[in-house]
Design a protein around this motif. Structure first.
Motif, PDB file in Angstrom:
ATOM      1  N   ILE A 400       0.890  -1.241   0.013  1.00  9.31           N
ATOM      2  CA  ILE A 400       0.059   0.011   0.017  1.00  9.31           C
ATOM      3  C   ILE A 400       0.923   1.302   0.094  1.00  9.31           C
ATOM      4  CG2 ILE A 400      -1.782   1.187   1.152  1.00  9.31           C
ATOM      5  CD1 ILE A 400      -3.102  -1.390   2.149  1.00  9.31           C
ATOM      6  N   VAL A 401       0.628   2.153  -0.763  1.00  9.70           N
ATOM      7  CA  VAL A 401       1.017   3.286  -0.958  1.00  9.70           C
ATOM      8  C   VAL A 401       0.203   4.445  -0.612  1.00  9.70           C
ATOM      9  CG1 VAL A 401       2.301   5.178  -2.214  1.00  9.70           C
ATOM     10  CG2 VAL A 401       2.724   2.553  -2.588  1.00  9.70           C
ATOM     11  N   ALA A 402       0.411   5.472   0.461  1.00  8.58           N
ATOM     12  CA  ALA A 402      -0.676   6.597   0.573  1.00  8.58           C
ATOM     13  C   ALA A 402       0.121   7.921   0.525  1.00  8.58           C
ATOM     14  CB  ALA A 402      -1.023   6.749   2.265  1.00  8.58           C
ATOM     15  N   PHE A 403      -0.778   8.774  -0.502  1.00  6.05           N
ATOM     16  CA  PHE A 403      -0.019   9.726  -1.080  1.00  6.05           C
ATOM     17  C   PHE A 403      -1.133  10.946  -1.080  1.00  6.05           C
ATOM     18  CE2 PHE A 403      -1.487   9.967  -5.400  1.00  6.05           C
ATOM     19  CZ  PHE A 403      -2.014   8.835  -5.679  1.00  6.05           C
ATOM     20  N   ARG A 404      -0.830  12.022  -1.651  1.00 13.47           N
ATOM     21  CA  ARG A 404      -1.149  13.281  -1.632  1.00 13.47           C
ATOM     22  C   ARG A 404      -0.909  14.304  -2.616  1.00 13.47           C
ATOM     23  NH1 ARG A 404      -0.743  17.961   1.451  1.00 13.47           N
ATOM     24  NH2 ARG A 404      -2.862  18.005   2.149  1.00 13.47           N
ATOM     25  N   ALA A 405      -1.925  14.900  -3.208  1.00  7.97           N
ATOM     26  CA  ALA A 405      -1.336  16.252  -4.031  1.00  7.97           C
ATOM     27  C   ALA A 405      -0.906  17.391  -3.329  1.00  7.97           C
ATOM     28  CB  ALA A 405      -2.543  16.532  -4.977  1.00  7.97           C
ATOM     29  N   ASP A 406       0.042  17.985  -3.325  1.00  9.63           N
ATOM     30  CA  ASP A 406       0.368  18.927  -2.553  1.00  9.63           C
ATOM     31  C   ASP A 406      -0.070  20.359  -3.231  1.00  9.63           C
ATOM     32  OD1 ASP A 406       1.892  17.737  -0.577  1.00  9.63           O
ATOM     33  OD2 ASP A 406       3.577  17.433  -2.046  1.00  9.63           O
ATOM     34  N   PHE A 407      -0.760  21.082  -2.576  1.00  7.18           N
ATOM     35  CA  PHE A 407      -1.151  22.357  -2.924  1.00  7.18           C
ATOM     36  C   PHE A 407      -0.474  23.370  -2.082  1.00  7.18           C
ATOM     37  CE2 PHE A 407      -4.782  19.270  -4.115  1.00  7.18           C
ATOM     38  CZ  PHE A 407      -4.629  19.416  -5.542  1.00  7.18           C
ATOM     39  N   ALA A 414      -9.124  18.301   2.612  1.00  4.77           N
ATOM     40  CA  ALA A 414      -9.802  17.260   2.070  1.00  4.77           C
ATOM     41  C   ALA A 414     -10.602  17.444   0.858  1.00  4.77           C
ATOM     42  CB  ALA A 414     -10.684  16.648   3.167  1.00  4.77           C
ATOM     43  N   PRO A 415     -11.261  18.530   0.704  1.00  6.37           N
ATOM     44  CA  PRO A 415     -12.020  18.723  -0.536  1.00  6.37           C
ATOM     45  C   PRO A 415     -11.292  18.729  -1.857  1.00  6.37           C
ATOM     46  CG  PRO A 415     -12.891  20.221   1.267  1.00  6.37           C
ATOM     47  CD  PRO A 415     -11.424  19.861   1.742  1.00  6.37           C
ATOM     48  N   ARG A 416     -10.225  19.296  -1.581  1.00  7.00           N
ATOM     49  CA  ARG A 416      -9.528  19.665  -2.797  1.00  7.00           C
ATOM     50  C   ARG A 416      -8.644  18.227  -3.202  1.00  7.00           C
ATOM     51  NH1 ARG A 416      -5.450  24.082  -4.655  1.00  7.00           N
ATOM     52  NH2 ARG A 416      -5.913  23.943  -6.787  1.00  7.00           N
ATOM     53  N   GLN A 417      -8.449  17.400  -2.343  1.00  3.38           N
ATOM     54  CA  GLN A 417      -7.775  16.154  -2.480  1.00  3.38           C
ATOM     55  C   GLN A 417      -8.866  15.275  -3.200  1.00  3.38           C
ATOM     56  OE1 GLN A 417      -4.705  15.347  -1.788  1.00  3.38           O
ATOM     57  NE2 GLN A 417      -4.126  17.021  -1.472  1.00  3.38           N
ATOM     58  N   ARG A 418     -10.233  15.475  -2.776  1.00  4.94           N
ATOM     59  CA  ARG A 418     -11.084  14.757  -3.251  1.00  4.94           C
ATOM     60  C   ARG A 418     -11.595  15.028  -4.814  1.00  4.94           C
ATOM     61  NH1 ARG A 418     -14.128  10.155  -0.965  1.00  4.94           N
ATOM     62  NH2 ARG A 418     -15.455   9.737  -2.952  1.00  4.94           N
ATOM     63  N   ASP A 419     -11.337  16.495  -5.009  1.00  2.74           N
ATOM     64  CA  ASP A 419     -11.479  16.683  -6.628  1.00  2.74           C
ATOM     65  C   ASP A 419     -10.665  16.129  -7.201  1.00  2.74           C
ATOM     66  OD1 ASP A 419     -13.763  18.406  -5.802  1.00  2.74           O
ATOM     67  OD2 ASP A 419     -12.659  20.401  -5.580  1.00  2.74           O
ATOM     68  N   PHE A 420      -9.270  16.337  -6.715  1.00  4.01           N
ATOM     69  CA  PHE A 420      -8.306  15.582  -7.474  1.00  4.01           C
ATOM     70  C   PHE A 420      -8.234  14.101  -7.768  1.00  4.01           C
ATOM     71  CE2 PHE A 420      -3.763  13.712  -7.321  1.00  4.01           C
ATOM     72  CZ  PHE A 420      -3.385  14.133  -8.493  1.00  4.01           C
ATOM     73  N   VAL A 430      -7.417   4.318 -13.970  1.00  4.02           N
ATOM     74  CA  VAL A 430      -7.033   3.869 -12.752  1.00  4.02           C
ATOM     75  C   VAL A 430      -8.275   4.124 -11.766  1.00  4.02           C
ATOM     76  CG1 VAL A 430      -5.909   5.825 -11.818  1.00  4.02           C
ATOM     77  CG2 VAL A 430      -5.208   3.614 -10.930  1.00  4.02           C
ATOM     78  N   PHE A 431      -8.194   3.437 -10.818  1.00  5.54           N
ATOM     79  CA  PHE A 431      -9.259   3.482  -9.671  1.00  5.54           C
ATOM     80  C   PHE A 431      -8.683   3.653  -8.480  1.00  5.54           C
ATOM     81  CE2 PHE A 431     -12.760   3.197  -6.729  1.00  5.54           C
ATOM     82  CZ  PHE A 431     -13.905   4.003  -7.157  1.00  5.54           C
ATOM     83  N   LEU A 432      -8.779   4.829  -7.666  1.00  3.79           N
ATOM     84  CA  LEU A 432      -8.015   4.814  -6.383  1.00  3.79           C
ATOM     85  C   LEU A 432      -9.194   5.366  -5.520  1.00  3.79           C
ATOM     86  CD1 LEU A 432      -4.903   6.905  -7.748  1.00  3.79           C
ATOM     87  CD2 LEU A 432      -5.107   4.551  -6.862  1.00  3.79           C
ATOM     88  N   THR A 433      -8.821   5.123  -3.975  1.00 10.23           N
ATOM     89  CA  THR A 433      -9.934   5.679  -3.252  1.00 10.23           C
ATOM     90  C   THR A 433      -9.041   6.408  -2.046  1.00 10.23           C
ATOM     91  OG1 THR A 433      -9.404   3.420  -2.140  1.00 10.23           O
ATOM     92  CG2 THR A 433     -11.261   3.510  -3.394  1.00 10.23           C
ATOM     93  N   PRO A 434      -9.834   7.135  -1.363  1.00 12.00           N
ATOM     94  CA  PRO A 434      -9.117   8.140  -0.456  1.00 12.00           C
ATOM     95  C   PRO A 434      -8.793   7.497   0.939  1.00 12.00           C
ATOM     96  CG  PRO A 434     -11.516   8.346  -0.394  1.00 12.00           C
ATOM     97  CD  PRO A 434     -11.429   7.438  -1.318  1.00 12.00           C
ATOM     98  N   GLY A 435      -7.943   8.180   1.641  1.00 12.60           N
ATOM     99  CA  GLY A 435      -7.319   7.782   2.936  1.00 12.60           C
ATOM    100  C   GLY A 435      -7.083   9.085   3.610  1.00 12.60           C
ATOM    101  N   ARG A 436      -7.003   8.683   4.875  1.00 10.94           N
ATOM    102  CA  ARG A 436      -6.459   9.931   5.783  1.00 10.94           C
ATOM    103  C   ARG A 436      -5.448   9.239   6.926  1.00 10.94           C
ATOM    104  NH1 ARG A 436      -7.872  14.586   8.286  1.00 10.94           N
ATOM    105  NH2 ARG A 436      -9.181  15.074   6.263  1.00 10.94           N
ATOM    106  N   PHE A 437      -4.507  10.310   6.960  1.00 11.97           N
ATOM    107  CA  PHE A 437      -3.462   9.967   7.919  1.00 11.97           C
ATOM    108  C   PHE A 437      -2.630  10.910   8.694  1.00 11.97           C
ATOM    109  CE2 PHE A 437       0.978   8.402   8.662  1.00 11.97           C
ATOM    110  CZ  PHE A 437       0.891   7.876   9.861  1.00 11.97           C
ATOM    111  N   ALA A 438      -2.618  10.833   9.873  1.00 11.62           N
ATOM    112  CA  ALA A 438      -1.749  11.869  10.600  1.00 11.62           C
ATOM    113  C   ALA A 438      -2.407  13.366  10.403  1.00 11.62           C
ATOM    114  CB  ALA A 438      -0.450  12.063  10.293  1.00 11.62           C
ATOM    115  N   GLY A 439      -3.987  13.109  10.289  1.00  9.67           N
ATOM    116  CA  GLY A 439      -4.635  14.444  10.008  1.00  9.67           C
ATOM    117  C   GLY A 439      -4.579  15.174   8.441  1.00  9.67           C
ATOM    118  N   ARG A 440      -3.965  14.416   7.660  1.00  6.74           N
ATOM    119  CA  ARG A 440      -3.933  14.862   6.195  1.00  6.74           C
ATOM    120  C   ARG A 440      -4.720  13.797   5.592  1.00  6.74           C
ATOM    121  NH1 ARG A 440       1.043  17.768   5.214  1.00  6.74           N
ATOM    122  NH2 ARG A 440       1.920  15.861   3.847  1.00  6.74           N
ATOM    123  N   ALA A 441      -5.518  14.454   4.541  1.00  6.04           N
ATOM    124  CA  ALA A 441      -6.285  13.657   3.612  1.00  6.04           C
ATOM    125  C   ALA A 441      -5.421  13.330   2.594  1.00  6.04           C
ATOM    126  CB  ALA A 441      -7.575  14.547   3.112  1.00  6.04           C
TER     127      ALA A 441
END
Ligand SMILES: *Cc1c(COP(=O)(O)O)cnc(C)c1O
Length: 476
Positions: A400-407, A414-420, A430-441
């Motif tokens: 498993i790899v958990a990542f995010r788009a840095d804005f 979270a809403p911006r990550q969701r839009d991305f 591809v199909f990816l799903t959301p996650g949240r770790f250490a207070g970051r979406a």
């Protein structure tokens, strides 16, 4: 008089019908790579029940027109949401044969089904390096890890009752008093299982995690168990935690649980597969010391839905919770009666696709698939780190790899990550799903399909970079 919809007529044409079905299935599987990974579909409007059927050929036609175009490519190489396995070739054949033979695997005396189920559980025990049989583990197939976690809750409920001199399964939970249940990052199905078993979804006493990790801090567990006055204590540990793929130090946790005379349940829905590879020995040490273990076949063994595994050292307690005796169930067959070890009474011959898989690919074939998935996850993690405007939110854990788009803002967005994420999934690459770790979406990618290859990883990385570029903001 026969109408187009009679079963007898379909039976006469079964060779043609199965041939056509085989072709549809094959086209589907061979088209997985080209199919949009997440299907676009709308909730269906209610339709009336037909008075006269159209026959199996007509039903197939309706399937082709109305259902097939809207199926997900979740069995394919670039469905990386949740933790979803595909179906390996041998398991697919096994699953077709399960439906054709239609055995009730719960009862025995008329079929090899329950005996083969028992032997398949032994083979799985061997695959996972668990001692089986006398003094070791016994188990059952379930509909998934949810079902296995439910059986675990019922087993340790019976165990708590035994400690307090109460037969919970006969007399109910009144008088059981407080059973203290400890966990750090339990899966949501474990909470549901605790609710179903009558402990309550809120019954967990949270244990602290290691710094920057999802995994339980053994020292915190030691302290929490020491501080508890409860007469029955249960520890729920996780091998493979869903957001970051992190794993807990089961050997350390088992030693602490033993010191406090606590029941140890290990949820290894996907993480137990670490035990199939010598590369991950260190990660999965101590699982054999658990009192009960959950895992999934429809995840990393790549057998079709539905298939989970439950193992416990206290088969007697599981059977106390699940036993069904009735004169019409009596048999002299020595094979286990699986309705005494499962939630279901009648049940599908779930063992067969797993047995076919183990026969077809063996220990090495499974280990190779598991290692390949982890290597692909590592390749993806490296690619994320090298991609402008993307970053990991946790180190890669297993598959498993958990990542995010840095804005621009480093705060929770979270809403911006969701839009991305929606934009990433929109194209069907591809199909990816959301996650949240250490207070970051963020977003999770889980690698658990035998079909996935390096070129899929590179293709998705390029896609993510393209979508990221359209979002602007900080990209370094
Ligand atoms: C997926 C998962 C479950 C639930 O599995 P199902 O197959 O959906 O029932 C339970 N625990 C963990 C850790 C999981 O990853």
């Amino acid at each position: 008089m026969t109408t187009p919809g009679t079963m007898q007529q379909d039976w006469q044409q079964l060779a043609d019908l199965t041939e056509e079905t085989r072709r549809i299935a094959l086209d589907f599987l061979q088209g997985l790579d080209a199919r949009p990974v997440g299907a676009k579909h709308r909730a269906l409007a209610p339709a009336p029940l037909p008075e006269d059927g159209v026959g199996a050929a007509g039903a197939l036609q309706a399937f082709r027109a109305d259902v097939l175009p809207h199926l997900s490519a979740s069995a394919g190489p670039r469905f990386w949401g949740y933790v979803i396995g595909g179906t390996n070739p041998a398991a697919l054949l096994g699953d077709w044969l399960v439906s054709a033979a239609d055995q009730n695997a719960s009862i025995n005396g008329d079929s090899i089904a329950s005996s083969l189920t028992a032997r398949t559980l032994d083979l799985l025990g061997d695959l996972f390096r668990l001692p089986m049989g006398e003094g070791g583990f016994a188990g059952s197939f379930t509909a998934g890890a949810m079902g296995a976690n439910h059986l675990a809750a019922l087993t340790f409920r019976a165990w708590a009752g035994e400690r307090l001199g109460i037969d919970v399964d006969a007399d109910g939970m009144a008088g059981l008093g407080d059973v203290a249940i400890f966990a750090a990052s339990p899966h949501i199905t474990m909470l549901k299982a605790l609710g179903l078993a009558g402990f309550g979804r809120k019954s967990i006493i949270p244990v602290g995690t290691l710094p920057g990790r999802e995994a339980m801090d053994p020292a915190a567990l030691d302290q929490a168990l020491g501080a508890s006055q409860a007469r029955a204590k249960v520890v729920i540990a996780s091998l493979g935690i869903v957001t970051t793929g992190d794993s807990e130090d089961i050997a350390a946790i088992a030693a602490i649980a033993k010191r406090y005379d606590a029941w140890l349940h290990v949820d290894g829905a996907f993480g137990l597969f670490a035990r199939t590879s010598s590369r991950f020995n260190a990660l999965s040490k101590g699982v054999e010391l658990a009192d009960s273990i959950t895992s999934d076949g429809h995840k990393w063994l790549n057998v079709p839905y539905d298939c989970g595994f439950y193992f416990t050292r206290r088969l007697d307690l599981l059977e106390r919770a699940a036993i069904m005796t009735a004169p019409y169930l009596a048999t002299d067959d020595p094979a286990p009666v699986f309705c005494n070890r499962t939630l279901e009474s009648s049940q599908r011959f779930r063992a067969l696709p797993a047995w076919m898989t183990l026969q077809a690919y063996g220990r090495k074939g499974i280990a190779e698939m598991v290692e390949r998935c982890c290597d692909l996850a590592a390749r993806f993690a490296k690619g994320i780190e090298a991609s402008p405007g993307l970053s990991l939110i946790a180190p890669q854990g297993l598959n498993i790899v958990a990542f995010r788009a840095d804005f621009d803002r480093d705060q929770d967005d979270a809403p911006r990550q969701r839009d991305f994420l929606n934009a990433v999934n929109e194209t069907g690459e591809v199909f990816l799903t959301p996650g949240r770790f250490a207070g970051r979406a963020g977003i999770r990618a889980a690698f658990s399909n035998w079909m996935t290859q390096e070129q899929d990883v590179d293709r998705v990385l390029a896609h993510l970079q393209r979508v990221r570029a359209t979002f602007g903001g900080k990209t370094t």
